[in-house]
Design an enzyme around this catalytic site. Structure first.
Site, PDB file in Angstrom:
ATOM      1  N   LYS A 158       0.856  -1.195   0.000  1.00 12.82           N
ATOM      2  CA  LYS A 158       0.000   0.000   0.000  1.00 12.82           C
ATOM      3  C   LYS A 158       0.887   1.240   0.000  1.00 12.82           C
ATOM      4  O   LYS A 158       1.736   1.419   0.877  1.00 12.82           O
ATOM      5  CB  LYS A 158      -0.872  -0.036   1.257  1.00 12.82           C
ATOM      6  CG  LYS A 158      -2.190   0.641   1.112  1.00 12.82           C
ATOM      7  CD  LYS A 158      -3.020   0.310   2.343  1.00 12.82           C
ATOM      8  CE  LYS A 158      -4.287   1.079   2.385  1.00 12.82           C
ATOM      9  NZ  LYS A 158      -4.921   0.947   3.706  1.00 12.82           N
TER      10      LYS A 158
HETATM   11  C1  E4P Z   1      -8.213   1.897   3.532  1.00 15.83           C
HETATM   12  O1  E4P Z   1      -7.382   1.308   2.928  1.00 15.83           O
HETATM   13  C2  E4P Z   1      -7.963   3.014   4.459  1.00 15.83           C
HETATM   14  O2  E4P Z   1      -6.876   2.708   5.250  1.00 15.83           O
HETATM   15  C3  E4P Z   1      -9.166   3.291   5.311  1.00 15.83           C
HETATM   16  O3  E4P Z   1     -10.349   2.947   4.634  1.00 15.83           O
HETATM   17  C4  E4P Z   1      -9.185   4.654   5.910  1.00 15.83           C
HETATM   18  O4  E4P Z   1     -10.420   4.875   6.545  1.00 15.83           O
HETATM   19  P1  E4P Z   1     -10.695   6.085   7.547  1.00 15.83           P
HETATM   20  O5  E4P Z   1     -10.929   7.306   6.765  1.00 15.83           O
HETATM   21  O6  E4P Z   1     -11.936   5.655   8.297  1.00 15.83           O
HETATM   22  O7  E4P Z   1      -9.481   6.192   8.426  1.00 15.83           O
END
Ligand code: E4P
Length: 224
Positions: free
Chosen positions: A85
């Protein structure tokens, strides 16, 4: 639309894996820290990997291309089918390009606009994560952004899979599915909420009560 769970919580991942409707896990440094700031990240990731046996995105924390690639190597040494990621920053795009050249899957995270999504896809991202909740937080309608990204994908024929991320409620899941996202990565609580309805509960209660009544009547009829 596939569903991933967006968490680093072992019990929640175990439960999702048992239920069988979740095919992957996404994590990020905030989710890991939320569970335990002293967590051994490698151990936790390997534990998650063993439980889910499907997609697992692990995020790098470097902000320069060289650092991201070094971290990617490290993560891949833990388990070779990791998806790396990468944040949607210019240095991240260069890392995505290099990883893609080596057939390593990437998930470009923190995507908020169609132009960011296109740049990630052009660099060779395998997945592009569009953050819905955080867009709504700044009064930008997330469904409109996601619809635009999905329309562009259709028009241009991009291969990168679209992940609807930063999901806060069931409506986001419906919007993501209608837009044509390939995957939604969802917090455990929202996933569980999305499964329930009061009429399901009362309906089941009634079915079970009627079954019991039937059994009691039958026992009475045969004199047991
Ligand atoms: C996904 O890969 C992200 O890490 C995640 O959905 C972030 O979500 P948030 O905005 O609730 O922190």
């Amino acid at each position: 639309m596939e569903l991933y769970v967006d968490t680093a919580n072992i019990e929640h991942i175990r439960h999702c894996a048992e239920l069988g409707f979740v095919s992957g896990v996404t994590t990020n440094p905030s989710l890991l820290a939320q569970e335990d700031p002293n967590v051994d990240i490698k151990q936790r990731i390997l534990e998650i990997h063993k439980l889910i046996g499907g997609h697992l995105s692990v995020e790098v924390i470097s902000t320069d291309t060289k650092g991201m690639l070094k971290e990617a190597d490290e993560i891949l040494s833990w388990f070779p089918d990791a998806t790396i990621k990468i944040p949607m920053i210019p240095a991240g795009l260069a890392a995505v390009k290099e990883l893609n050249n080596n057939d390593i899957p990437t998930n470009v995270t923190l995507v908020f606009t169609p132009t960011q999504a296109m740049a990630a896809a052009n660099a060779g991202a395998t997945y592009v994560s569009v953050f819905m909740g955080r867009l709504d937080d700044i009064s930008t309608p997330s469904n409109e952004v996601l619809n635009t990204v999905c329309d562009i994908w259709e028009t241009q024929g991009y291969d990168a899979l679209i992940i609807a991320a930063s999901i806060r409620h069931s409506q986001h899941l419906i919007d993501a599915a209608l837009a044509g996202a390939d995957i939604a990565t969802v917090p455990y609580k929202v996933l569980m909420q999305s499964l329930g309805h009061p009429l399901t509960e009362t309906g089941l209660k009634q079915f079970l009560a009627d079954y019991d009544r039937m059994q009691t009547e039958r026992m009475k009829a045969i004199g047991v």
